[in-house]
Structure formats: C-alpha cells, structure tokens
Design an enzyme around this catalytic site. Sequence first.
Site, mmCIF file in Angstrom:
data_model
loop_
_atom_site.group_PDB
_atom_site.id
_atom_site.type_symbol
_atom_site.label_atom_id
_atom_site.label_comp_id
_atom_site.label_asym_id
_atom_site.label_seq_id
_atom_site.Cartn_x
_atom_site.Cartn_y
_atom_site.Cartn_z
ATOM 1 N N LYS A 57 0.841 -1.193 0.000
ATOM 2 C CA LYS A 57 0.000 0.000 0.000
ATOM 3 C C LYS A 57 0.881 1.249 0.000
ATOM 4 O O LYS A 57 1.909 1.303 0.685
ATOM 5 C CB LYS A 57 -0.901 0.020 1.231
ATOM 6 C CG LYS A 57 -1.826 -1.180 1.369
ATOM 7 C CD LYS A 57 -3.011 -1.079 0.438
ATOM 8 C CE LYS A 57 -4.018 -2.192 0.705
ATOM 9 N NZ LYS A 57 -5.208 -2.104 -0.164
ATOM 10 N N LYS B 217 -12.704 -7.825 -7.457
ATOM 11 C CA LYS B 217 -12.946 -8.557 -6.217
ATOM 12 C C LYS B 217 -14.285 -9.280 -6.392
ATOM 13 O O LYS B 217 -15.341 -8.640 -6.279
ATOM 14 C CB LYS B 217 -12.978 -7.606 -5.027
ATOM 15 C CG LYS B 217 -11.628 -6.996 -4.669
ATOM 16 C CD LYS B 217 -11.768 -6.026 -3.516
ATOM 17 C CE LYS B 217 -10.413 -5.639 -2.942
ATOM 18 N NZ LYS B 217 -9.510 -5.031 -3.920
#
Length: 346
Positions: free
Chosen positions: A154, A258
């Site tokens: 991240k 997702k």
Amino acid sequence: MDDLPLQFSYKVYRRPFRVPVRTSQGLWEARDGILVRMEDERGRTGYGEIAPIERFGTETVAGALAWCASLGARTTVGRVSAVPVGLPCTAWAMACAGAILEASEGEEVQAPRDDAATAKVKQLPVAALLPGGKAGLALLERFAGEGFRTFKLKIGAGDFANEVQHVARVVDLLPAGARLRLDANGGLDARTAIRWLDALQGWPIEFVEQPLPVDARRETIALAHDHGVPLAIDEAVRNADDVKRWRDEGWPGVFVIKPALAGEPREWSAEVAVDPGQFVFSSALETDIGTRCGIAQAFAAGVERALGYGVAAFFEDDGLGGGWGRPVVERVDSGVDAFERTWKRL
C-alpha cells in the site's frame, strides 16, 4: 424450481486484523461479514459469504443482515435467488451457495466458465500483500523464501519521500524475477501520482493500482497513456457496467476484480472473457468460504495474472482461514466438506 424449499441460516462475524490495515482511506481494524448456509430436501448444502466494503459502493453489513433475516429459516430457491438491486455482495454469496448446492456430492464448485480457457490454466501464482514498515520487510523475506514472486504494498497513506524510500528498500529485497504491485487506494492527487510514476521508472513494478480517486476517470486514463509504468483500477471497477464504461473510454490498463464485491458472477464473467489477461482476481479479505469461491471463479475465467489472495498473514489463526498462504494454487478443494469446516468454526 423456484418454489423448491430450503432451510436457510446465517452467522455474523467480526475478525480483528493481526495488524490494522493502513490505507489512504484511514485505518481498518476489523473485518465484518456474514456466512450463509442453505440446505435442500435432499440434504445437499451450499455456502456463501457476504463481505461488503462500503467505500467500494457495496451494501452495508447491516443492510445485508436485514435481507437475510427477512428470509426466515424456511424459504425457497426463488426467494434466495431474488436478491434486491443494491445488494451485490449478497447476490454473489447466494450465487456461490446455489452453485455449491447444485454440484454433485464430492465435486468441485461449478462457476460460470469458458472450458477452452479453463483447460489451459492448471495453476495460478498468488501475490502476497505486505504490511507497511519493518513488519513488511520481514514478511517479504519470509514470503520470498517460501516461493512467492509477486508482492503488493500500500502507498499514499504517508509522506511521499518516506514512502518512496520504503518502496526502494522493498525493491532491493525482491528475489530475481519478482514483481511489485503498489496500491494507492485512490489516495493520490494527479501531481503526486506523476511524481510516483516518475520515481518508479525502471523498477520491477507490475502496476500501480487505483492511483487517483474513483471519480477521476479521465485523469486516470490520461495518466495510463502518458507514462511507462502500467496502471490498474480497483475501487473504480466493481461490476460489469464499470468494466464496460472504462473500456468504452479507452482504458489500456489492468482491471482488479474482487468477486465478493462484484455481484452475480454471470453478469461480470462475460466481460472478463473478452480479455482474461487484462484481469486480476483479488481478495476482499473474506474467510475461507469467500476465498475458495473467488479462486474457483478465477480458474473458471481463465485469468493468468497472480491472484490477489495472499492475505493469510493478516488474520490470527481463528479457524476461519481467509487468503491463500502458498505461492501457487492448483484448483482449490471446493467440495462441501471444506466449506462445512469453516462454517462450524464460527
């Protein structure tokens, strides 16, 4: 068929992360969701998982829970299939549970599939998600030793210079041939995104994921065309309509899907089939039930990029699993027993 009776039950969970997940959207401390189970008169069972992430535009856990409660313990195939618009995670869970129930005993889950594409895919690599700081560096060395060759980190939650230095340390530790994915979760402005892409030139970066906010579509497409570092979109492409819209506007990069957030699989699997190489299937930090359903659908879709399911280290060993702890997956065990074990642990 729609009036066939079913026994329906559900369980709510809350799972603290081993280490809170820090993103540009803030600190995420626990995962909330719902496991569902249905059983028909023949004793066949199906399992699914409702795992919303509201900032992705899904329903809330409370909204999904209200719909589950409305079904009652005795319902029908038609009622569990008629998920209202606006509950995409619930629709996915019910589709998964229905597919598992319909599969013959001992067989794997049957997801919407392209047999020609699926026959070519025998195994898929898995990308490992790294936490920030020294903990991430230590895990990188461990994961590299275990055979992982794709890693994700991240960015966009801290000072630019410090984050670039940290990424440089990660790159230095990457094994030969490994690649790094960087995910900004939409937290960069255009100027900072350009600074990142300039800094990353020549590094083994597979792509930078969701550099700009969801509503910055034109700027994101322009960024993808103007710089050599590949880009991906995640939050901005939750369902089939989003994929179509970005394609129509000339998106040249990667789509990160997702499955747990994308709604009924048959709605988006046709879009993936247009170019499976353009897609990454990724975890929404579900339990083992959602993980196995998502991975089965990745094989069915014929994708080839590393799966974003290497998140097992983010949870304590509470028996609910979640993520894939090995660098390669070969056709997950999707028989009913695997789902039943997870259901009983909650």
